[in-house]
Design a protein around this motif. Structure first.
Motif, PDB file in Angstrom:
ATOM      1  N   GLY A 222       5.077  -5.397   6.128  1.00  0.00           N
ATOM      2  CA  GLY A 222       5.260  -4.266   7.036  1.00  0.00           C
ATOM      3  C   GLY A 222       6.515  -3.444   6.828  1.00  0.00           C
ATOM      4  N   THR A 223       7.296  -3.751   5.801  1.00  0.00           N
ATOM      5  CA  THR A 223       8.474  -2.924   5.514  1.00  0.00           C
ATOM      6  C   THR A 223       8.017  -1.581   4.964  1.00  0.00           C
ATOM      7  OG1 THR A 223       9.810  -4.877   5.043  1.00  0.00           O
ATOM      8  CG2 THR A 223      10.600  -2.776   4.189  1.00  0.00           C
ATOM      9  N   THR A 224       8.583  -0.510   5.515  1.00  0.00           N
ATOM     10  CA  THR A 224       8.140   0.833   5.143  1.00  0.00           C
ATOM     11  C   THR A 224       9.204   1.597   4.365  1.00  0.00           C
ATOM     12  OG1 THR A 224       8.887   1.709   7.267  1.00  0.00           O
ATOM     13  CG2 THR A 224       6.587   1.001   7.109  1.00  0.00           C
ATOM     14  N   ASN A 225       8.723   2.572   3.597  1.00  0.00           N
ATOM     15  CA  ASN A 225       9.605   3.425   2.819  1.00  0.00           C
ATOM     16  C   ASN A 225       9.005   4.815   2.820  1.00  0.00           C
ATOM     17  OD1 ASN A 225      11.764   3.964   0.821  1.00  0.00           O
ATOM     18  ND2 ASN A 225      10.045   4.275  -0.561  1.00  0.00           N
TER      19      ASN A 225
ATOM     20  N   MET B 228       0.849  -1.189   0.000  1.00  0.00           N
ATOM     21  CA  MET B 228       0.000   0.000   0.000  1.00  0.00           C
ATOM     22  C   MET B 228       0.881   1.235   0.000  1.00  0.00           C
ATOM     23  SD  MET B 228      -3.067  -1.163   0.007  1.00  0.00           S
ATOM     24  CE  MET B 228      -3.983   0.346   0.360  1.00  0.00           C
ATOM     25  N   GLY B 229       0.380   2.272  -0.621  1.00  0.00           N
ATOM     26  CA  GLY B 229       1.136   3.516  -0.655  1.00  0.00           C
ATOM     27  C   GLY B 229       0.249   4.718  -0.443  1.00  0.00           C
ATOM     28  N   TRP B 230       0.852   5.773   0.062  1.00  0.00           N
ATOM     29  CA  TRP B 230       0.217   7.093   0.122  1.00  0.00           C
ATOM     30  C   TRP B 230       0.993   8.021  -0.802  1.00  0.00           C
ATOM     31  CZ3 TRP B 230      -4.308   8.427   2.248  1.00  0.00           C
ATOM     32  CH2 TRP B 230      -4.876   7.577   3.214  1.00  0.00           C
ATOM     33  N   TYR B 231       0.272   8.686  -1.667  1.00  0.00           N
ATOM     34  CA  TYR B 231       0.835   9.662  -2.585  1.00  0.00           C
ATOM     35  C   TYR B 231       0.180  11.010  -2.305  1.00  0.00           C
ATOM     36  CZ  TYR B 231       2.787   5.869  -5.456  1.00  0.00           C
ATOM     37  OH  TYR B 231       3.493   4.787  -5.920  1.00  0.00           O
TER      38      TYR B 231
ATOM     39  N   ILE C  23       3.615   5.436   8.281  1.00  0.00           N
ATOM     40  CA  ILE C  23       2.614   4.627   7.591  1.00  0.00           C
ATOM     41  C   ILE C  23       2.442   3.316   8.353  1.00  0.00           C
ATOM     42  CG2 ILE C  23       4.295   3.548   6.028  1.00  0.00           C
ATOM     43  CD1 ILE C  23       2.106   3.625   3.847  1.00  0.00           C
ATOM     44  N   SER C  24       1.213   2.831   8.391  1.00  0.00           N
ATOM     45  CA  SER C  24       0.937   1.567   9.063  1.00  0.00           C
ATOM     46  C   SER C  24      -0.206   0.859   8.349  1.00  0.00           C
ATOM     47  CB  SER C  24       0.584   1.797  10.531  1.00  0.00           C
ATOM     48  OG  SER C  24      -0.571   2.598  10.660  1.00  0.00           O
TER      49      SER C  24
END
Length: 114
Positions: free
Chosen positions: A55-58, A34-37, A69-70
Motif C-alpha cells: 500500500g505504499t504510494t508514489n 501496480m502503476g498508472w501511466y 491511487i488505491s
C-alpha cells in the motif's frame, strides 16, 4: 494469462473528477506493485502513480494532491481517483502490473476540456 482491463475514462471539464479502475486477472494480484501511466499525443509514456503490495504510494509531482491511487486485494482491482483535472492531464491512461517483464492494459482515454 495475465489480463489488465481499464475502465472509467471519458471527457470531463477542467476542474472535474474521474475515477479509473483496473481489473486484474491471471496472477496473484496481492503480490505485485501496480502503476498508472499516461501518454499524451507526441509525448513519452510517464508514470503517474504507483502502489506497492503493502500500500505504499508514489506520485508524479504533477499530480500530487490531486490524484489518489488505491488497490483492493480482494477484488483484484487498482484505482486512480483524479480530482481537479486540468487540460494537461489529457492522455491515454494505462494500468501496469509490475511482475515479471511487466504487463499493460490497453488503455483508457481521458480528455479534459478547458
Amino acid at each position: 494469462q495475465v489480463q489488465l482491463v481499464e475502465s472509467g475514462g471519458g471527457l470531463v471539464q477542467s476542474g472535474g473528477s474521474l475515477r479509473l479502475s483496473c481489473a486484474a486477472s491471471g496472477y496473484i494480484f496481492s503480490f505485485s506493485a501496480m502503476g498508472w501511466y499516461r501518454q499524451a499525443p507526441g509525448k513519452q509514456r510517464e508514470l503517474v502513480a504507483s502502489i506497492s503490495p503493502g500500500g505504499t504510494t508514489n506520485y508524479a509531482d504533477s499530480v500530487k494532491g490531486r490524484f489518489t491511487i488505491s488497490r483492493d486485494n480482494v477484488k483484484n482491482t487498482a484505482s486512480l481517483q483524479m480530482n481537479s483535472l486540468k487540460p494537461e492531464d489529457t492522455a491515454v491512461y494505462y494500468c501496469n502490473a509490475q511482475i515479471g517483464e511487466g504487463y499493460w492494459g490497453h488503455g483508457t482515454q481521458v480528455t479534459v476540456s478547458s
